[in-house]
Write an enzyme that holds these catalytic residues in place. Structure first.
Site, mmCIF file in Angstrom:
data_model
loop_
_atom_site.group_PDB
_atom_site.id
_atom_site.type_symbol
_atom_site.label_atom_id
_atom_site.label_comp_id
_atom_site.label_asym_id
_atom_site.label_seq_id
_atom_site.Cartn_x
_atom_site.Cartn_y
_atom_site.Cartn_z
ATOM 1 N N GLU A 166 0.709 -1.505 -0.260
ATOM 2 C CA GLU A 166 -0.089 -0.333 0.363
ATOM 3 C C GLU A 166 0.947 1.556 -0.464
ATOM 4 O O GLU A 166 0.881 2.027 1.315
ATOM 5 C CB GLU A 166 -0.926 0.032 1.768
ATOM 6 C CG GLU A 166 -1.917 -1.186 1.094
ATOM 7 C CD GLU A 166 -2.678 -1.234 2.775
ATOM 8 O OE1 GLU A 166 -2.872 -0.165 3.244
ATOM 9 O OE2 GLU A 166 -3.750 -2.502 2.344
ATOM 10 N N GLU A 355 -5.015 -8.397 0.972
ATOM 11 C CA GLU A 355 -5.787 -8.225 2.454
ATOM 12 C C GLU A 355 -6.718 -8.355 2.169
ATOM 13 O O GLU A 355 -7.683 -7.420 1.393
ATOM 14 C CB GLU A 355 -5.329 -7.148 2.985
ATOM 15 C CG GLU A 355 -3.757 -7.115 3.814
ATOM 16 C CD GLU A 355 -3.583 -6.074 4.079
ATOM 17 O OE1 GLU A 355 -3.673 -4.958 4.887
ATOM 18 O OE2 GLU A 355 -2.010 -5.837 4.230
HETATM 19 C C1 FCB Z 1 -4.776 -2.143 5.861
HETATM 20 C C2 FCB Z 1 -3.154 -2.809 6.052
HETATM 21 C C3 FCB Z 1 -3.158 -3.206 6.762
HETATM 22 C C4 FCB Z 1 -4.172 -3.574 7.835
HETATM 23 C C5 FCB Z 1 -5.500 -3.541 6.974
HETATM 24 C C6 FCB Z 1 -6.822 -3.314 8.739
HETATM 25 O O1 FCB Z 1 -4.149 -0.977 5.124
HETATM 26 O O2 FCB Z 1 -2.342 -2.609 4.757
HETATM 27 O O3 FCB Z 1 -1.495 -4.044 7.793
HETATM 28 O O4 FCB Z 1 -3.761 -2.017 8.785
HETATM 29 O O5 FCB Z 1 -5.380 -2.772 7.096
#
Ligand code: FCB
Length: 451
Positions: A166, A355
Site C-alpha cells: 500500500e 488483504e
Molecule cells: C491495511 C494495512 C494492514 C492493516 C489493514 C487493516 O491498510 O495494510 O496493515 O492495517 O489495513
C-alpha cells in the site's frame, strides 16, 4: 456453518500479518527503531499511546503461531520483514535479524506453508527517517540494496515477493494526511514520497531480475471502488478525482508508465511542479511484474465539495448498520467490480487479494468462545465476489485474509480487532474465533478436494 464456495484447484487460501503489527521485541536481536517506534512515542499519535513494543510477541512465539496457521488448513502465509532488523544502522547488516526470518521460513517449510513475503510494510528504519525518509530519493537505492540482501538470504526458499504494501498509505496517509508515521501534513511531500516509493519498487524488481531467481515478484496496492453520490456532472467529476487520488495515481505509473494527466494538473496547481519525477523514472517503475496484489476493504461514495481539502472531493458517510468497527462500509460487490476493472483496464497478469477482512468489537464469552458471525459474513461475501470474478474468467490466484490474529492496528493501536484468532494481550493467549473455524473448514474442504 459450511459454505458452498468453490475455487479452482490451485487457488491459495492464506492469512496475512505484518512485522510491526505482531512481532514486538522492538529492541531485541539487534533491531533498532523504525519510524513507527518513534511515531508511537509522540503523545496523541496512537490510540491511548499504544506501541508495537510487545504487540503479539510473535518474535518469541513464531513457532506456535506457525502451528496455528498450519492448523487453519490454509496453504500460505503472508508476512513482512522489518527492515531495521536487517539493517539496524547505515551499512550494517545484522545476521541475527535475518536469522529470525530464516527460522520463520524454515518453520513454514516444515509445515508445507508457502511464504509470501512483503519487503516493506511501513517500518522504515529510523536512521533512514533521519535522512528524510521517503522524501530522500536515495532511500530508493537503500531499498534496492535491502531487497538484494533479502533475496540473497531467502530467495531460494521464498518464491513470492511483494515489494511494497500500500504505497498510498506510506505516502499520502503518512506525509499528506499525517495519520501514519512520520505524521507530516504536506501534499508536496506526499507526492514526493509516493514517487520515491514507486521508484524503490522498480529497484527491487531490478534486483529480483538480476538475481536470476525464478519465482514471482509484484506489489500490493490498496484499491477502492469509488461511486458518485449522484449523476450530477460535479459529483461524477469528484468521483473521477477520488479515483485518481486512490487508484490511478499508483496504477497508471505501474502499468502505463505515466501519471494521470488530470491528476498531475490538479496536484501541480496545488504543490507546484513535480520536478522530483525525472527522466527515465517511469520506465523503471513500470518494469513488468509477475502479479498484482490488491488489498480491498471498502468502497467510497463521493460528492463535489468546494470546502474539502481533498481537491474538492467530499466523502459521503455510509449507514452505520452496514459498517465494520472501523466505520468502513461492507460492500463485497465492489471487490468484484474492482477486480474486473483492474483486469480490463490495466493488466492481464495474475491478481491476488493480498488483504481483506474486518474489524469487529469481539467479545470473549464466558465459555471461552468468540462468536464473530459478522466477520464470517464479511469474509464469505467477499470470497463470493472473488469466486464470481474467477467464474467470469478472471485470473485471481489467491486470497489472504487480514488478519491471522488481532494485532497493532497502527494509529488505532489495539482498539481494533481484525484477527480470526483472538489475542488476549495480558496473557498472549491465542483463541480461535468462530471465523477461524469457519475459514479452517473452507480451506480444508478446498485442500482435500485436491487429492
Ligand atoms: C491495511 C494495512 C494492514 C492493516 C489493514 C487493516 O491498510 O495494510 O496493515 O492495517 O489495513
Amino acid at each position: 456453518m459450511s459454505s458452498s464456495l468453490r475455487f479452482p484447484k490451485n487457488f491459495i487460501f492464506g492469512v496475512a500479518t505484518s512485522a510491526y503489527q505482531i512481532e514486538g521485541a522492538t529492541s531485541e536481536g539487534g533491531r533498532t527503531d523504525s519510524i513507527w517506534d518513534t511515531f508511537c512515542r509522540v503523545p496523541g499519535k496512537t490510540h491511548s499511546g499504544h506501541t508495537g513494543d510487545i504487540a503479539c510477541d510473535h518474535y518469541h512465539r513464531y513457532a506456535e503461531d506457525v502451528q496455528t496457521i498450519a492448523d487453519l488448513g490454509v496453504s500460505s502465509y503472508r508476512f513482512s520483514i522489518a527492515w531495521p532488523r536487517i539493517f539496524p544502522e547505515k551499512g550494517k547488516f545484522n545476521a541475527e535479524g535475518m536469522d529470525f526470518y530464516k527460522r520463520l521460513v524454515d518453520e513454514l517449510e516444515k509445515r508445507q506453508l508457502k511464504p509470501a513475503v512483503t519487503m516493506y510494510h511501513w517500518d522504515l528504519p529510523e536512521w533512514l527517517g533521519q535522512m528524510g525518509g521517503w522524501l530522500n530519493r536515495d532511500v530508493s537505492k537503500y531499498f534496492g540494496e535491502y531487497a538484494e540482501t533479502l533475496l540473497h538470504h531467502l530467495g531460494v526458499q521464498v518464491d513470492t515477493w511483494i515489494t511494497h504494501n500500500e504505497p498510498w498509505c506510506a505516502s499520502f496517509l503518512s506525509y499528506g494526511i499525517g495519520e501514519h508515521a512520520p505524521g507530516h501534513t504536506d501534499w508536496r511531500e506526499a507526492l514526493t514520497a509516493a514517487h520515491h516509493l514507486l521508484l524503490s519498487h522498480g529497484e527491487a524488481l531490478q534486483a529480483y531480475r538480476a538475481s536470476g531467481l525464478g519465482g514471482n515478484i509484484g506489489i500490493t496496492l490498496n484499491l477502492g471502488a469509488v461511486y458518485p453520490a449522484s449523476s450530477s456532472p460535479e459529483d461524477v467529476a469528484a468521483a473521477r478525482t477520488a479515483d485518481g487520488f486512490t487508484n490511478r495515481w499508483f496504477l497508471d505509473p505501474l502499468f502505463r508508465a505515466q501519471y494521470p494527466e488530470d491528476m498531475l494538473e490538479k496536484f501541480e496547481a496545488r504543490v507546484g511542479r513535480v520536478d522530483f519525477i525525472r527522466d527515465g523514472d517511469l520506465q523503471h517503475i513500470s518494469a513488468p511484474m509477475d502479479f498484482l496484489g490488491v488489498n480491498y476493504y471498502t468502497r467510497s461514495v463521493v460528492k463535489a465539495d468546494v470546502t474539502s481539502e481533498f481537491l474538492g472531493v467530499g466523502y459521503v458517510p455510509s449507514s452505520p448498520d452496514s459498517q465494520t468497527d472501523m466505520g468502513w462500509e461492507v460492500h463485497p460487490e465492489s471487490l468484484y467490480r474492482l477486480l474486473k476493472r483492474v483486469a480490463s483496464e490495466y493488466t492481464d497478469i495474475p491478481l491476488y487479494v493480498t488483504e481483506n477482512g474486518a474489524a469487529y468489537a469481539d467479545v470473549l464469552e464466558d465459555d471461552g468462545q468468540i462468536h464473530d458471525t459478522a466477520r464470517i459474513a464479511y469474509v464469505e461475501g467477499h470470497l463470493a465476489a472473488a469466486e464470481r470474478f474467477i467464474e467470469d474468467g478472471g485470473d485471481l490466484r489467491g486470497y489472504y485474509l487480514w488478519s491471522l490474529m488481532d494485532n497493532f492496528e497502527w494509529a488505532y493501536g489495539y482498539s481494533k480487532r481484525f484477527g480470526i484468532v483472538y489475542v488476549d494481550y495480558d496473557t498472549q493467549k491465542r483463541v480461535l474465533k468462530d471465523s477461524a473455524k469457519w475459514y479452517r473448514e473452507l480451506a480444508t474442504k478446498h485442500r482435500t478436494q485436491l487429492v
